[in-house]
Write an enzyme that holds these catalytic residues in place. Structure first.
Site, PDB file in Angstrom:
ATOM      1  N   LEU A 141       0.877  -1.171   0.000  1.00 59.28           N
ATOM      2  CA  LEU A 141       0.000   0.000   0.000  1.00 59.28           C
ATOM      3  C   LEU A 141       0.909   1.214   0.000  1.00 59.28           C
ATOM      4  O   LEU A 141       1.979   1.199   0.632  1.00 59.28           O
ATOM      5  CB  LEU A 141      -0.899   0.010   1.242  1.00 59.28           C
ATOM      6  CG  LEU A 141      -1.983  -1.073   1.315  1.00 59.28           C
ATOM      7  CD1 LEU A 141      -2.736  -0.988   2.647  1.00 59.28           C
ATOM      8  CD2 LEU A 141      -2.962  -0.966   0.152  1.00 59.28           C
ATOM      9  N   ASP A 142       0.490   2.271  -0.685  1.00 58.13           N
ATOM     10  CA  ASP A 142       1.297   3.498  -0.739  1.00 58.13           C
ATOM     11  C   ASP A 142       1.441   4.089   0.658  1.00 58.13           C
ATOM     12  O   ASP A 142       0.625   3.822   1.547  1.00 58.13           O
ATOM     13  CB  ASP A 142       0.612   4.572  -1.598  1.00 58.13           C
ATOM     14  CG  ASP A 142       0.341   4.088  -2.999  1.00 58.13           C
ATOM     15  OD1 ASP A 142       1.065   3.208  -3.465  1.00 58.13           O
ATOM     16  OD2 ASP A 142      -0.622   4.612  -3.595  1.00 58.13           O
ATOM     17  N   VAL A 143       2.431   4.955   0.787  1.00 59.58           N
ATOM     18  CA  VAL A 143       2.665   5.602   2.085  1.00 59.58           C
ATOM     19  C   VAL A 143       1.414   6.380   2.533  1.00 59.58           C
ATOM     20  O   VAL A 143       1.091   6.421   3.726  1.00 59.58           O
ATOM     21  CB  VAL A 143       3.928   6.499   2.015  1.00 59.58           C
ATOM     22  CG1 VAL A 143       3.735   7.676   1.067  1.00 59.58           C
ATOM     23  CG2 VAL A 143       4.358   6.967   3.376  1.00 59.58           C
TER      24      VAL A 143
END
Ligand code: URA
Length: 231
Positions: free
Chosen positions: A102-104
């Site tokens: 998952l993206d930051v």
């Protein structure tokens, strides 16, 4: 299995390191110190100290985490802490890693494991494991954008077009999206492709596994791999 073999299967280190743990009285059977490396054991009854933490023998680790915003999924993060920093040291030592990323700036359900086969089964494109995302958009969502998300979308540098399996409008700025792939920044790029932008993004389900309401950001629990519902 011997006590030494039980420790060696846990990723705590070399044979020498495991022997030192046993010799230092930091390995236990049913809670009692055992200093005999060759002692036959039921591994389920073994506990040991690793970096000062009491650890229970586990054949495999499978974890559901509520990934908080501001954490990277990489083991070698560049700008933010790694989600692995939220786990006990023993899990990092035994190579637990996220299944997909998952993206930051995405929060929500992240599954982590040290089981390479499980990673393969969840991420393999042919498995078509559905993932549910709750998306808050910057601009109001139009009917055309909703229809666009369900149609084929060409994304730069991707070999095949993508599309949502399901799209549910929650309100004018919120949409629930189901996809069964995991291309880089896929949801953000899909929203951009139909002419909107993601403001907030959270994953709430992977396969049959839903993020429980009472698992707060940063918290995690051990799960049974069967609860992901892979066929
Ligand atoms: N799609 C994205 O754009 N970001 C994520 O973190 C997951 C899916």
């Amino acid at each position: 299995m011997t006590l030494l073999q039980a420790l060696q299967s846990q990723g705590v280190g070399s044979r020498k390191v495991c022997l030192a743990i046993i010799d230092d009285g930091e390995a236990f059977i049913d809670g009692e110190v055992c200093t005999k490396p060759k002692q036959k054991v039921d591994p389920e009854r073994v506990t040991f100290l690793f970096e000062g933490e009491l650890c229970t023998w586990q054949e495999r680790v499978v974890i559901m985490m509520h990934k908080p915003l501001g954490y990277e999924c990489s083991a070698r993060p560049q700008f933010h802490p790694s989600v692995l920093a939220l786990l006990p040291a023993i899990y990092r030592a035994r190579g637990v890693q996220p299944i997909g990323r998952l993206d930051v700036d995405t929060s929500g359900l992240l599954i982590l494991t040290d089981d390479g086969q499980l990673i393969h089964r969840v991420t393999h494109p042919k498995r078509h494991v559905p993932k549910v995302y709750e998306v808050t958009t910057v601009d109001p969502i139009t009917p055309e954008q909703l229809a666009g998300l369900m149609s084929e979308i060409e994304l730069n540098d991707e070999p095949r077009p993508v599309h949502a399996l399901e799209v549910a409008l929650i309100d004018v700025y919120n949409v629930r999206l189901v996809i069964d792939e995991g291309r880089y920044h896929q949801v953000r790029r899909m929203l951009a492709a139909v002419g909107n932008r993601v403001d907030k993004l959270a994953r709430t389900r992977v396969g049959n596994l839903s993020l429980p309401d009472d698992l707060l950001a940063g918290q995690w629990v051990a799960i049974d791999e069967g609860s992901i519902g892979l066929s």
